[in-house]
Structure formats: C-alpha cells, structure tokens
Design an enzyme around this catalytic site. Structure first.
Site, PDB file in Angstrom:
ATOM      1  CE  LYS A  56      -5.098  -0.587  -4.951  1.00  0.00           C
ATOM      2  NZ  LYS A  56      -4.923  -0.647  -3.443  1.00  0.00           N
ATOM      3  CB  THR A  78       4.721  -3.686  -1.962  1.00  0.00           C
ATOM      4  OG1 THR A  78       3.489  -3.238  -1.152  1.00  0.00           O
ATOM      5  CG2 THR A  78       3.985  -4.204  -3.128  1.00  0.00           C
ATOM      6  CG  ASN A  83      -5.654  -4.437  -9.718  1.00  0.00           C
ATOM      7  OD1 ASN A  83      -5.382  -5.175 -10.572  1.00  0.00           O
ATOM      8  ND2 ASN A  83      -7.002  -4.050  -9.482  1.00  0.00           N
ATOM      9  N   GLY A 184      -8.992   2.918   1.473  1.00  0.00           N
ATOM     10  CA  GLY A 184      -9.432   4.113   1.665  1.00  0.00           C
ATOM     11  C   GLY A 184      -8.154   5.142   0.959  1.00  0.00           C
ATOM     12  CD  GLU A 207     -16.979  -0.719   3.759  1.00  0.00           C
ATOM     13  OE1 GLU A 207     -17.816  -0.140   4.477  1.00  0.00           O
ATOM     14  OE2 GLU A 207     -15.929  -0.721   4.360  1.00  0.00           O
ATOM     15  CG  ASP A 213     -13.502  -2.266   6.642  1.00  0.00           C
ATOM     16  OD1 ASP A 213     -14.033  -3.136   5.520  1.00  0.00           O
ATOM     17  OD2 ASP A 213     -12.815  -1.635   6.626  1.00  0.00           O
ATOM     18  CE  LYS A 275     -23.437  -2.790 -25.640  1.00  0.00           C
ATOM     19  NZ  LYS A 275     -23.861  -4.056 -25.581  1.00  0.00           N
ATOM     20  CB  SER A 306     -11.567   1.165  -8.620  1.00  0.00           C
ATOM     21  OG  SER A 306     -12.401   0.047  -8.345  1.00  0.00           O
TER      22      SER A 306
END
Lengths: 325, 325
Positions: A56, A78, A83, A184, A207, A213, A275, A306
């Site tokens: 992010k 926001t 994140n 997405g 997912e 969804d 690790k 991610s």
C-alpha cells in the site's frame, strides 16, 4: 483492448519513476522447502518488506505525488482501518502535507500506533461504513483535502502495479503470477502491467472462500458484495471497485478460492519454512496454490506477498507450538 | 599479513564459484523502522533465507565439493546438534554420497527431522562432548568417512566467507560489518574476505555476554572456553578453533557483547518490525548494535543474519503478545 481502463502500462511506468525514491525495491526470494511442498518453483515478491509492511506504500506515494501544489496544500483524507491508513500518513509526511486518517474507534491499537508513528493523529469514527464515509466527507468539506480511496483511484492502482513491473524484472520466465484480491487495486495494477508486457503469463487472483465476492463478480459480470466479513484475511474483505472491476473482469485468468484453514496453514508455512513474516492476507496466494497443486505443477510461479503486518497474538497462534491445522 | 592463515581471498572466491549452483544468493534487505531505532543505516544479509535456514549450507557444500572421488565414495561424518547437521546431510545428498550425522539423543526434534528430511538417519550419542567425538571417531574408523568439522576446517571457513563476498557486492559504501561469533567460521571467512577487499571496512563480532569466550580470547591472546552454556543464542556457545582463532585475533576490529535481554529484544524487533524470522543467534549482531548505538550512529552497517531456525515455542514466546523485554 487495454485502452478503456482507468490505467495503462505507461501510467504504471510513470508511477515507478515517480515513487522510486520513496519505496523499497523489495526482494524476490525462494523457499526451497515450499517448492517441494507445492511441486512448483515459487518466486515470492516480498511486499511484507516494503515501507509500512505492505504494498500500500506504493499507491499512496503515487497518489500524493500526483497532487498539484494547490491540492497538496489542502492535504489528503481517507478512511481505513488497515495498511492504507499508515501508507497515506507516511506518503503525506514525505511531501510535508496534512493527512486526515479516519479510523473506526475499535481499530487495532497496532494500526493506530502505525499512523501515529508518521505524526498523524487519527480522526475516529463509529465502526460502520456510513460513519466512515460521513466522517471523511465532513473532513474533506472542512479542509478541502483530497480524498484518496484505498483502491478505487487510478493513481493508487498505477502505484500498486509497480510491484509487478519489478517482479517481471527480478524473476524471468514466469509462467504464472498469483495475487491476492480485496478491492482489486493490486490485482488490477498487476493485470495491466503483466498483460501489457507479456500476455502469455497467466495471472490468477487468490481470494478467501469466506470473502468470495470477486469470484462471484466474475460469474455474474457485475460487482458483488461480500456475504460475510469474518475471514482471517482481513485485508481482503472488500468488494471490487468501479475502476478495478472492468480490468479484473476482462483480464484475469481465474480466481482461486482458499479455505480459512488453508490460509492459516499457508501463513504458518511461510513463517516457519519460508522464514518470512506475513499477514494472513499475504498468505492467501500460497494457500490457493497449495489447494490447486495440479494447476501449478512444474511451473514457475510469481507469488505476491502483499504484507507482513500480523498482530503478535495472531503470530503466536498461527506459528507457535499449539496449532493443529 | 593474510598469508599465514588457513584461508585466503582466493580460497573464498573459488568456493563461491564451486557452490554457486547449490546455495542461494540471499537478499540484502532494509528495515526502515529498525534504522530509526538504531540511528544507523542497516543492511541485513539474510542467511535465514538460505537453504537449511542458515549460512552453514555454504561451508558444508564447499567441504563436500572439495573431496576427491575416493574420499567422496567413503562419505562424510560430523557431530552437531544444530544447523551444520542439516547442512552436511544436504550437501552429501546433493553429491550423492553418504553422510553420518552424530547427534545427541536429546537434540530438538525439529533438528532431527531436518536431517531426516535430507534422507539421513542420525547416529545418536549421549549428550556430552566426549560421546559425540567418540561416536564420530567410531563411525569414521568403520566407514572411512571424512570428518567435516562445523567450523575448524579450511574448506568450511572458505565457504562461509562467501556470505561477505556477496554482501560487499550487494551493499556499497559500507562502513562496518557486524557478524555473530560462535566457533568463528563465519567470522573468519568474513574477516579474510573483507580485509582483503577493503580493509577500511571495520568488522565487529557480536557475542552473547553469557558466551563471551571470544571476547576473553582476544584479551588473553589464546583460545578461551565458554564458562556457561545457557545463552539463548544456542549457535554461539562454542569456543574458537585453532584455525579460526589466529584470523579473528589478528583481523577483528572488536568484539561486542550482547545481553540476553538485548538478544531477546532484537529477535522480537527483527520478527515484528523487520518481518524476518530469525533465530536468537542471528539476532545477536542487531542486539550488539542497539547496545552500542554511539559506535554506529550515522554509519552504513552490514548485518549478517546467520539463520532463521527458531523453534515455534521460542517464536511464540519472543514475538507473541505476552513478552515484556
């Protein structure tokens, strides 16, 4: 084909140049024991080692860098319990502008502390979607700050696409790339980057079954909402956005579902065998691979991890001695 | 000056070529939050991401590759309760020769399983130094296998030195490198590599206060034994060897001691902030840096993370919610 989308390859390449000094070119690592377990050759793109512990950081930096001087002077706003909150706080601090981060009162203290770590005191709201949006709108109206959506924003999506640009440089001859999908942003950025550069590389989204969804959206041809909100992969409980859906719908090679127990097991495997400290959302691609071994057997697979922001309690539960998954 | 030692730069460079296809060129990663905490710019060389989860894979591969055909046919033998056991089992398996691994009966089951994972059934002995050596000698006499010492062996030392060769390529303009010291194989290899290539880079060893034998050896000018064997950094409880001591004595810029609580805290920091799974021995360099901040302030520091084989119980204890260090 790619031209009607919110972003194109050029936007991602420009983002990469724009944010180069503000993000880490994260390593791609191997984990031989996990290769044995999967029957494939896996190349883990480690966004858990990114600033703020997740990809992010990229989209937030790009979005903030894209503001003109006048917009920047009014700051950004926001709402996020995850994140993106820390990412936007950091991106704003790097440019020296104000960030207003609306967070539900019941957000994890580790997430609140992360935002405070970048010098931003969160604006708290009630823990529901209406209060989050209303509070953010109110802040925006009062301050003139630009709203930066966590994924349904072209500059954010272009920033997230830089993960795939790097992965393609770092690991050659990939057959397939597996990416987690929540709203997405990362998936759309990856799809546009990969399908523009080498359309023969397959891109699968991963997912949680309990947040399927996107899987249902591909079937119905429209944006579907999650039906439950209790997957351990808390970063992936979000529906697709109006800007991300068309890209995913047109370009993705498939959406693979992962069970909760497979996600927990993959988190443990990445920590103890790989690790690598990962959050459950970041382990969903490996979980999907291990649940679909036949699809990946003998192939070279890029796996986007991610993020790594796992709570110590969860870390101990998932990687400690007592679990049996 | 470097010529009277068991290894030289050429030996390390040859080892690097010899083992290139058998080891991972591990990444060097940054951890911005730890930079803030330390006041220095840290470059973590991640041998926790190496085969078998530790740098020991390098020395074992080099030692096995150096055997001539006749020696190789008779196999190799060692005694170890730690990472060298798995490393030698793997190296032998790669060459297709026999490995005899003598392990104390009370070795951790995770370590025993690691050896078995490479197709070797350990030879068990009583948990004391005499039984370990006697059992290994017995196996060697019976089979003709070559004994491969975990550190006091020139080929092993040369293999471990390849870590530093890579680090110097991967991170430029380093001011200092910090390396954990147990038996001194990794430290000696690092010293010969670094001081041959760029003697202006300082090399500090990091050692637990509770296993300060190398620190005392530098003072007395001879090999001292540990006085206690209960440091959490179980890989570092060993005295220097006759081949490693002269190199360390002549070339090291200093030995920094780390307290047990600093080691536990550094392990937690690397896991939760650095997102890297490390074993306590691998966190000793960071612990020493954080205990000696003034020495490193504003410098570029290479930090060798020697391994990541932490027991799940320890992981949960050190990185979970309950600890207060």
């Amino acid at each position: 084909m790619l031209n009607n989308f919110a972003i194109d390859l050029a936007a991602i390449q420009t983002a990469a140049t724009r944010i180069a000094n503000q993000v880490i070119k994260t390593p791609v690592v191997s984990a031989p024991l996990i290769d044995v377990e999967s029957g494939a050759e896996l190349f883990f793109k480690c966004e858990n080692l990114q600033h703020i512990g997740a990809f992010k950081a990229r989209g937030a930096c790009n979005a903030v860098a894209c503001l003109d001087e006048q917009q920047a002077a009014a700051g950004v706003v926001t709402h996020s319990s995850g994140n993106h909150a820390a990412a936007l706080a950091r991106a704003a601090a790097l440019r020296g502008i104000a960030a207003h981060i609306v967070m539900p009162r019941n957000s994890a203290s580790v997430k609140i502390d992360a935002v405070r770590g970048y010098g931003v005191e969160p604006t708290f709201c009630e823990p529901n979607a209406e209060s989050r949006q209303a509070t953010a709108d109110e802040v925006a109206a009062k301050t003139g700050a630009t709203f930066v959506h966590p994924f349904n924003n072209a500059n954010v999506m272009a920033g997230q696409g830089t993960v795939a640009l790097e992965l393609l440089q770092q690991a050659d001859r990939l057959d397939v790339i597996v990416v987690p999908v929540g709203g997405g942003g990362l998936l759309a950025g990856t799809l546009v980057a990969v399908k523009s550069i080498n359309p023969r590389i397959k891109v699968y989204a991963a997912e949680p079954e309990w947040a399927d969804d996107a899987f249902r959206s591909m079937k119905s041809g429209k944006i579907e909402s999650p039906e439950r909100y209790d997957s351990i992969a808390d970063g992936l409980r979000t529906p697709l956005g109006t800007l991300t859906f068309p890209i995913v719908h047109q370009l993705v090679d498939g959406i693979l579902l992962a069970s909760e127990s497979a996600i927990e097991s993959a988190t443990r495997t990445l920590i103890l065998r790989g690790k690598l400290v990962v959050e459950p959302s970041g382990a969903v691609p490996l979980a999907a691979i291990l649940q679909n071994r036949n699809l990946f057997s003998g192939t070279r697979v890029g796996v986007i991890i991610s993020g790594g922001n796992i709570d110590p309690t969860e870390l101990a539960r998932l990687a400690g001695p007592a679990i049996s998954v």
